[in-house]
Design an enzyme around this catalytic site. Structure first.
Site, short mmCIF file in Angstrom:
data_model
loop_
_atom_site.label_atom_id
_atom_site.label_comp_id
_atom_site.label_asym_id
_atom_site.label_seq_id
_atom_site.Cartn_x
_atom_site.Cartn_y
_atom_site.Cartn_z
CB THR A 25 47.09 -6.36 53.27
OG1 THR A 25 46.47 -8.17 51.71
CG2 THR A 25 48.37 -7.17 52.52
CG ASP A 26 43.90 -11.92 51.97
OD1 ASP A 26 44.29 -10.96 51.98
OD2 ASP A 26 42.46 -12.72 52.23
CE1 TYR B 82 49.11 -2.82 50.28
CE2 TYR B 82 47.26 -4.70 49.31
CZ TYR B 82 47.75 -4.25 50.32
OH TYR B 82 47.51 -4.23 51.62
CE LYS C 103 49.95 -3.68 55.16
NZ LYS C 103 50.11 -2.51 55.80
#
Length: 363
Positions: free
Chosen positions: A141-142, A167, A171
């Site tokens: 994810t960005d 979160y 990641k």
């Protein structure tokens, strides 16, 4: 085996019953020379109904397996003679990560570590030509890049990591492990970091489906803070096509940012949904859906803005999104209006009203 044409490839997709994973499975199965092996534990966000259109296809198979079970994953890799792994399985809801971060560490960090360990063990035993063609594609994810000012900056593949939530931290950790397995052990990996996805089969706790369904039920449309947080939006089927291109053509050891080049404030997103619903499903009292908008207390560590520079995947691999935000949103709203069979059981069984007042923009 030709990677360019994806001839007779066996691809393992983790998290294939999730939102993005199911879009990837539905796309890949269209090629009869690709076998899709879906590994999904079927937690709350995993839904086999999202795969109903392909569940009986001869080149599709599902294993209800935990990615943290390294031995089970290794057995599947060997039994199915896997050529590439597309690793999407993850806990992804920011609000849930704030309430209970342990599950995010377990799935996103430990789960990725177990997947890498199984993949390395398997890859080392392959014949030379199979070894050369193998890929471990890690989908991220960005949000790992953290926060951008409202008026300047954009995420590139070399942007330093600065995660803000449990979160995004989990990641970011998984991204680092994937790179380390390439640098230390030579595992052939590719990585991609995407902006916010939206589209059909999106779990109803995320911003766009939550607003659509709350509006249809005449419920409040909650927006964090003043609604001025900015996100880049990417239609999920465009993302799935990009992921297919990356696993086929991406350079080993490289990462690719995938974005829609469609920045919108959260308030603008909600207002656009309201405008489309005003046309497609007018309220009985002829009032505007925008009257249901409610501003709620901002969440901790809420990043101001995400923006993706997707020029690398465009110039190197020839990918560009086909959908504009407006066209993709129209298609998404039409899908939710026409597919109550899919979302109503989730609303009724999962929530029972307790989380419907919350929202998250994350994919």
């Amino acid at each position: 085996m030709s990677r360019i044409g994806m001839q007779d490839m066996n691809i393992l997709v983790t998290g294939g019953a999730g939102f993005i994973g199911s879009a990837v499975c539905r796309l890949l199965v269209q090629n009869p020379r690709v076998r899709v092996i879906n590994v999904d534990k079927l937690t709350y966000a995993g839904n086999l109904n999202s795969l109903r259109s392909i569940e009986n296809e001869p080149n599709y198979k599902h294993y209800r397996t935990d990615i943290c079970d390294e031995n089970a994953i290794l057995t599947i890799l060997n039994d199915e003679k896997i050529d590439s792994i597309m690793h999407l399985a993850a806990e992804s809801h920011v609000d849930r990560s704030i309430d209970g971060p342990a599950a995010f560490v377990e799935t996103n960090v430990i789960g990725t570590f177990r997947m890498l360990s199984a993949a390395l063990n398997y890859w080392r035993g392959l014949a030379p030509e199979k070894k050369e063609g193998f890929r471990f594609h890690h989908i991220s994810t960005d949000e790992v890049f953290g926060d951008l000012p409202f008026d300047e900056g954009i995420f590139t593949e070399t942007t330093p990591y600065a995660p803000s939530s449990p979160y995004s931290a989990s990641k970011a950790a998984s991204d680092h492990f994937v790179r380390a397995w390439h640098e230390t052990y030579g595992l052939p990996v590719v990585l991609s970091n995407c902006s916010n996805n939206y589209g059909p089969f999106h779990f109803p706790e995320k911003l766009i489906p939550l607003v659509i369904l709350n509006a249809l039920h005449e419920r409040e449309l909650p927006i964090y803070g003043k609604g001025n947080n900015v996100r880049d939006w990417l239609f999920v089927e465009d993302h799935a096509k990009a992921l297919e291109i990356v696993v086929r053509h991406g350079r080993v050891g490289e990462s690719y940012n995938i974005g829609g080049n469609e920045e919108r404030t959260n308030l603008a997103v909600v207002e656009t949904i309201c405008e489309i619903l005003d046309r497609k499903r007018p309220r009985a009292n002829d009032r505007k859906y925008s009257e249901l908008i409610t501003f709620v207390s901002d969440r901790p560590g809420h990043d101001r803005r995400y923006a993706i520079d997707a020029s690398k995947i465009s110039s190197e691999l020839g990918w560009k999104p086909a959908q504009s935000f407006e066209s993709g949103l129209e298609e998404t709203i039409d899908w939710y209006l026409q597919n109550e069979w899919w979302w109503r059981p989730i609303r009724e069984q999962t929530y029972k009203g307790e989380r419907l007042g919350q929202n998250s923009e994350t994919s």
